[in-house]
Design an enzyme around this catalytic site. Structure first.
Site, PDB file in Angstrom:
ATOM      1  N   CYS A 121       0.856  -1.174   0.000  1.00  0.00           N
ATOM      2  CA  CYS A 121       0.000   0.000   0.000  1.00  0.00           C
ATOM      3  C   CYS A 121       0.896   1.230   0.000  1.00  0.00           C
ATOM      4  CB  CYS A 121      -0.910   0.009   1.228  1.00  0.00           C
ATOM      5  SG  CYS A 121      -2.284   1.180   1.068  1.00  0.00           S
ATOM      6  N   CYS A 123      -0.128   4.294   1.685  1.00  0.00           N
ATOM      7  CA  CYS A 123      -0.520   5.345   2.647  1.00  0.00           C
ATOM      8  C   CYS A 123       0.549   5.684   3.676  1.00  0.00           C
ATOM      9  CB  CYS A 123      -1.839   5.010   3.324  1.00  0.00           C
ATOM     10  SG  CYS A 123      -1.853   3.444   4.185  1.00  0.00           S
ATOM     11  N   LYS A 196     -12.387  -4.687   2.130  1.00  0.00           N
ATOM     12  CA  LYS A 196     -11.845  -3.822   3.181  1.00  0.00           C
ATOM     13  C   LYS A 196     -12.795  -2.639   3.358  1.00  0.00           C
ATOM     14  CE  LYS A 196      -7.707  -1.194   4.406  1.00  0.00           C
ATOM     15  NZ  LYS A 196      -6.321  -0.889   4.034  1.00  0.00           N
ATOM     16  N   ARG A 206      -3.285   3.678  12.514  1.00  0.00           N
ATOM     17  CA  ARG A 206      -2.788   4.887  11.855  1.00  0.00           C
ATOM     18  C   ARG A 206      -1.812   5.626  12.767  1.00  0.00           C
ATOM     19  NH1 ARG A 206      -8.435   6.390   8.660  1.00  0.00           N
ATOM     20  NH2 ARG A 206      -8.498   4.386   7.546  1.00  0.00           N
ATOM     21  N   ARG A 218     -11.177   7.743   3.671  1.00  0.00           N
ATOM     22  CA  ARG A 218     -10.898   6.734   2.644  1.00  0.00           C
ATOM     23  C   ARG A 218     -12.192   6.181   2.023  1.00  0.00           C
ATOM     24  NH1 ARG A 218      -5.621   6.730   3.891  1.00  0.00           N
ATOM     25  NH2 ARG A 218      -4.767   5.756   5.762  1.00  0.00           N
ATOM     26  N   GLU A 234     -16.789  -7.362  -4.859  1.00  0.00           N
ATOM     27  CA  GLU A 234     -15.349  -7.109  -4.697  1.00  0.00           C
ATOM     28  C   GLU A 234     -14.574  -8.432  -4.735  1.00  0.00           C
ATOM     29  OE1 GLU A 234     -13.215  -4.741  -4.474  1.00  0.00           O
ATOM     30  OE2 GLU A 234     -14.308  -2.905  -4.091  1.00  0.00           O
ATOM     31  N   LYS A 249     -11.641  -7.452   6.191  1.00  0.00           N
ATOM     32  CA  LYS A 249     -11.073  -6.543   7.185  1.00  0.00           C
ATOM     33  C   LYS A 249     -12.013  -5.377   7.434  1.00  0.00           C
ATOM     34  CE  LYS A 249      -7.198  -3.463   7.558  1.00  0.00           C
ATOM     35  NZ  LYS A 249      -6.050  -2.902   6.914  1.00  0.00           N
ATOM     36  N   SER A 275      -6.532  -3.173  14.470  1.00  0.00           N
ATOM     37  CA  SER A 275      -5.994  -2.478  15.638  1.00  0.00           C
ATOM     38  C   SER A 275      -7.059  -2.044  16.645  1.00  0.00           C
ATOM     39  CB  SER A 275      -5.188  -1.272  15.173  1.00  0.00           C
ATOM     40  OG  SER A 275      -5.987  -0.403  14.388  1.00  0.00           O
ATOM     41  N   TYR A 314      -2.999  -8.784  16.256  1.00  0.00           N
ATOM     42  CA  TYR A 314      -1.992  -8.296  17.205  1.00  0.00           C
ATOM     43  C   TYR A 314      -1.985  -9.160  18.456  1.00  0.00           C
ATOM     44  CZ  TYR A 314      -2.475  -4.571  13.887  1.00  0.00           C
ATOM     45  OH  TYR A 314      -2.543  -3.886  12.692  1.00  0.00           O
TER      46      TYR A 314
END
Ligand code: PBG
Length: 329
Positions: A121, A123, A196, A206, A218, A234, A249, A275, A314
């Site tokens: 990506c 970003c 996503k 972020r 986004r 998609e 996601k 996250s 995580y």
């Protein structure tokens, strides 16, 4: 009382061993992928403020992290780069000496068996924080594709085992597939972030990846959380374009989508437990409001039960530790 007829479901729940015999969903360390944030510079191991227990590490700390992960039986990591320099076109993403490329080479040298997934990506690498080229305040689809291809090829050259494009440009799978093939990487699979959503659950990431958009949001490229049929469209496109894995996601608010994809496709389905889903539990656990281990195992199990073959989380290290301690869950 006689004469009542009903089923005795509790028969299969009377002891712990019996319950484990009939358990339908069991987690293994191989189901888990651990995300790693890699920084340039030296001597850095920064805990992410909104994600206790998650660190941004510089290259000199990276191998210690990887050692811990592999010792726990985890077979795969996904790498996110946090570059020093950013510009409007995200040049560091496709620099052969970029942070993810360096990290990949370092890891593959020491741990050739570990499956290294490269998040593809822009970003983290763009000065405006968007996932593509911006013109007239709009993220441009087609001009972004060649940059993603360059990023993917550069990551593959560095030794990445799987390319995971995450920026939700239309056509990114076909563009990257042909770019990889032309560059001689026919055997490198694409794990597409097929579905996503534009989610508030990405907030802490972020912070960790320094990738907040400077203006706007986004929502012109990531999906509306209200949509289910669009998720199928998609995914269908990505399957046709040659994806090898499909990511959904975030995970927890989208278990219905995971199940839909599992039922409609034979590709491996991956849940990205993002996250914000991590931070919410961490915050509640730190306050003593929930039992962290029990709640994490319940939610990771629910993702697998919903149809996820792999789970990016995580919590992967914690889960692997608990699985080791307990024998099984
Ligand atoms: C980059 C990217 C994001 C995440 C993974 N890759 C953030 C975003 O779209 O803003 C989020 C991961 C997480 O929240 O754990 N496009």
């Amino acid at each position: 009382m006689t004469g009542l007829h009903f089923d005795r479901h509790r028969r299969l729940r009377t002891t712990s061993n019996l319950r484990s015999l009939v358990r339908e969903t069991k987690l293994n360390a191989e189901d888990l992928v651990y995300p790693l944030f890699v920084l340039e510079e030296k001597g850095i191991k920064n805990e992410v403020a909104s994600m206790p227990g998650v660190y941004q590490v510089s290259l000199d700390h990276l191998l210690n992290e990887v050692q811990e992960i592999t010792e726990l039986g985890i077979k795969s990591i996904i790498l996110f780069g946090v570059p020093k320099e950013k510009d409007a076109v995200g040049s560091e993403a496709y620099n052969d000496e970029g942070i993810v490329q360096q990290a990949t080479r370092l890891i593959k040298e020491q741990y050739p068996e570990l499956v290294v997934i490269a998040d593809t990506c822009l970003c983290q690498y763009t000065s405006h924080g968007h996932c593509g080229i911006v013109e007239n305040d709009y993220v441009q689809n087609d001009p972004t594709l060649p940059l993603l291809v360059d990023t993917a090829v550069s990551q593959a050259k560095a030794g990445a085992d799987i390319i995971a494009p995450s920026n939700m440009m239309d056509g990114f799978v076909t563009a990257i597939r042909s770019g990889l093939d032309e560059a001689g990487f026919k055997e490198i699979p694409i794990m597409s972030y097929a579905v996503k959503y534009a989610s508030a659950f990405y907030g802490p990431f972020r912070d960790a990846a320094h990738s907040s958009p400077e203006f706007g949001d986004r929502k012109t490229y990531q999906m509306d959380p209200a949509n289910r049929l669009e998720a199928m469209r998609e995914a269908e496109s990505d399957i046709e374009e040659g994806a090898d894995f499909l990511i959904v996601k975030p995970a927890l608010s989208y278990l219905d989508i995971i199940r839909d994809l599992k039922d409609r496709s034979t590709l491996p389905v991956v849940a990205y437990n993002v996250s914000g889903e991590y931070s919410l539990i961490k915050a509640a656990a730190a306050n003593g409001w929930v039992n962290e281990k029990e709640i994490v195992l319940e939610k990771i199990t629910s993702m697998k039960r919903a149809g996820a073959d792999l789970i990016i989380s995580y919590f992967s290290k914690d889960v692997a530790k608990w699985l080791k301690e307990d024998g099984e869950v």
